[in-house]
Design a protein around this motif. Structure first.
Motif, short mmCIF file in Angstrom:
data_model
loop_
_atom_site.label_atom_id
_atom_site.label_comp_id
_atom_site.label_asym_id
_atom_site.label_seq_id
_atom_site.Cartn_x
_atom_site.Cartn_y
_atom_site.Cartn_z
N PRO A 313 -6.80 -46.65 66.71
CA PRO A 313 -6.01 -45.41 66.72
C PRO A 313 -4.53 -45.63 66.97
N GLU A 314 -4.20 -46.51 67.91
CA GLU A 314 -2.79 -46.73 68.23
C GLU A 314 -2.03 -47.44 67.12
N THR A 352 -3.66 -32.01 62.47
CA THR A 352 -3.41 -32.04 63.90
C THR A 352 -2.09 -31.36 64.23
N ASP A 354 0.58 -32.07 65.74
CA ASP A 354 1.87 -32.74 65.58
C ASP A 354 2.40 -32.72 64.15
N THR A 376 -9.39 -29.48 65.10
CA THR A 376 -10.08 -29.63 66.38
C THR A 376 -11.54 -29.92 66.10
N LEU A 388 -11.57 -37.50 64.67
CA LEU A 388 -10.90 -36.92 65.84
C LEU A 388 -11.55 -37.37 67.13
N GLY A 391 -10.46 -40.66 68.55
CA GLY A 391 -9.16 -40.80 69.16
C GLY A 391 -7.98 -40.89 68.22
N TYR A 392 -8.18 -40.61 66.93
CA TYR A 392 -7.07 -40.64 65.97
C TYR A 392 -6.29 -39.33 66.11
N ALA A 393 -5.05 -39.44 66.61
CA ALA A 393 -4.32 -38.26 67.07
C ALA A 393 -3.55 -37.55 65.97
N THR A 394 -3.27 -38.24 64.87
CA THR A 394 -2.49 -37.64 63.78
C THR A 394 -3.33 -37.72 62.51
#
Length: 441
Positions: A313-314, A352, A354, A376, A388, A391-394
């Motif tokens: 994810p990061e 997401t 952002d 979500t 999601l 942990g994949y935030a975008t």
């Protein structure tokens, strides 16, 4: 409702011509730029026809294997480094799946994880599950409410089936009441036990004589004669490594119950058009494309990719999932279904928080997808839910359920290059906006 006659499947000559038109790296860079990849309806139509020409797309089956190999060749030709991620899937290859009562006989769809009956079938009184009472030894007829059905994990399907089997039914037949009268195949989870007794799906358009027989408890025979077991399947992973710190991931499923021209084909056409565009563009990230098998088994291939192969994810700049019914045809419903030149709006786009404000302008005017929802666990559908949770935030994720979804009638009459074109262009614009605009506070 009766559907108008469908166009014939493309000929071998058409498919050969389409193959020649699809080469992602065939044109010179200037020509590729002039063609505006993702906006060329003829090219997208050729992709749809080629995919449809491979036939059924059951995970690990001939059509799934052949379409995956074709996509692998296309992406290698465009400069992507390709690899296959192998795993196993259940399979059921039917010889005969039928329900017979009195003088009526209908072809059914078997529950892929349920037991088979052999050629002799299982016989007993046909009974309406909704009538209540003991079902010992009976074939239970379970009529589901009207819905665009997707999965047996859905409690509205799972609970009445489980209840009928708990009440002693020797077998069960589900009537998937939906928008077309066709039998609707239902996804199943490989992580849950299959039914202890045979289960199959009956088309609503064929149900009337069996409902009458079940009301009187007349004798019937359900036959589920098939080869069953496990077989290999694989995800296609294609990568452009540009030594960037982060990666753009674009995923789409490849497999499905039948031909899946609109359910899978329209999304694959978008996915391949994005691959074509990114092969000649440099958005400042690595590019990883994944095309998964195992979709009918509650996204099994996507689970394997997330667990064993996806960038962390990061290290992921953006994850884009192009899901089901990306660009399917809409239909008038007056008396019988009549095709429209417009797209079915029953498709959803999520993004997401952002990036949602950057995605919305790209999809303005694209019916159904213009109302972008915040991604979500509650709004995301299909494989994006697992993305999601991992942990994949975008992320951007699309899914939909068109009228002929999960039916044998999902053929080239259910989609077109013209319907795919604006969606492909919108995805490209949305990705470009997410990767190039400065983050907002």
């Amino acid at each position: 409702m009766q559907r108008p006659p469908e166009p014939s499947h493309p000929s071998r000559r058409t498919l050969v011509a389409a193959s020649g038109a699809l080469g992602l790296a065939a044109a010179a860079p200037a020509a590729r730029a002039a063609a505006q990849p993702g906006e060329d309806a003829a090219w997208l139509q050729a992709v749809l026809e080629r995919f449809a020409g491979f036939g059924g797309k059951a995970s690990g089956g001939p059509g799934d294997e052949a379409s995956g190999a074709w996509l692998e060749d296309e992406l290698r030709g465009a400069g992507y480094a390709c690899r296959r991620q192998a795993f196993e899937v259940p399979f059921l290859d039917p010889r005969r799946v039928t329900l017979a009562a009195d003088d009526s006989r209908a072809d059914l769809i078997a529950h892929v994880l349920g037991p088979v009956t052999g050629a002799a079938g299982v016989s007993g009184p046909l009974r309406l599950a909704a009538a209540g009472g003991d079902l010992s030894g009976a074939i239970a007829l379970v009529t589901l409410p009207h819905k665009r059905w997707v999965t047996l994990v859905d409690p509205m399907a799972a609970q009445p089936l489980e209840e009928a089997l708990r009440r002693g039914a020797a077998a069960a037949v589900l009537v998937t009441t939906g928008p077309t009268g066709e039998a609707i195949a239902l996804n199943v989870s490989p992580h849950r036990p299959g039914p202890a007794r045979p289960v199959a799906i009956l088309a609503p358009k064929d149900a009337a004589p069996f409902l009458a027989a079940a009301a009187e408890g007349r004798p019937a025979t359900l036959t589920v004669d098939a080869d069953v077991g496990r077989r290999p399947a694989w995800n296609l992973i294609a990568r452009l490594d540009r030594q960037a710190p982060k990666t753009l991931v674009i995923s789409t499923p490849r497999s499905g119950w039948f031909g899946c021209a609109a359910e899978r084909g329209s999304g694959l056409a978008v996915w391949l058009s994005l691959a074509r565009w990114l092969a000649g563009a440099d958005p400042g990230v690595n590019v990883e494309l994944v095309c998964t098998s195992g979709h009918e088994f509650e996204y099994l291939g996507g689970e394997h990719y997330l667990e064993h192969a996806a960038p962390r994810p990061e290290a992921t700049a953006l994850w884009v999932h192009v899901g089901a019914s990306t660009a399917a045809r809409d239909w008038h419903e007056f008396g019988r279904l009549r095709p429209l030149p417009s797209a079915d709006p029953q498709r959803v786009l999520t993004a997401t928080r952002d990036v949602i404000d950057r995605v919305r302008p790209a999809f303005a005017g694209v019916t159904g997808l213009e109302a972008v929802l915040e991604a979500t666990a509650a709004t995301a559908g299909g494989e994006m839910t697992n993305v999601l949770k991992a942990g994949y935030a975008t992320a951007i994720g699309q899914y939909g359920v068109h009228r002929y979804f999960h039916t044998r009638a999902d053929d080239l009459g259910c989609t077109s290059g013209e319907l795919v074109r604006p969606v492909a262009a919108a995805f490209r614009a949305g990705i470009n906006a997410c990767l190039t605009e400065a983050p907002r506070a």
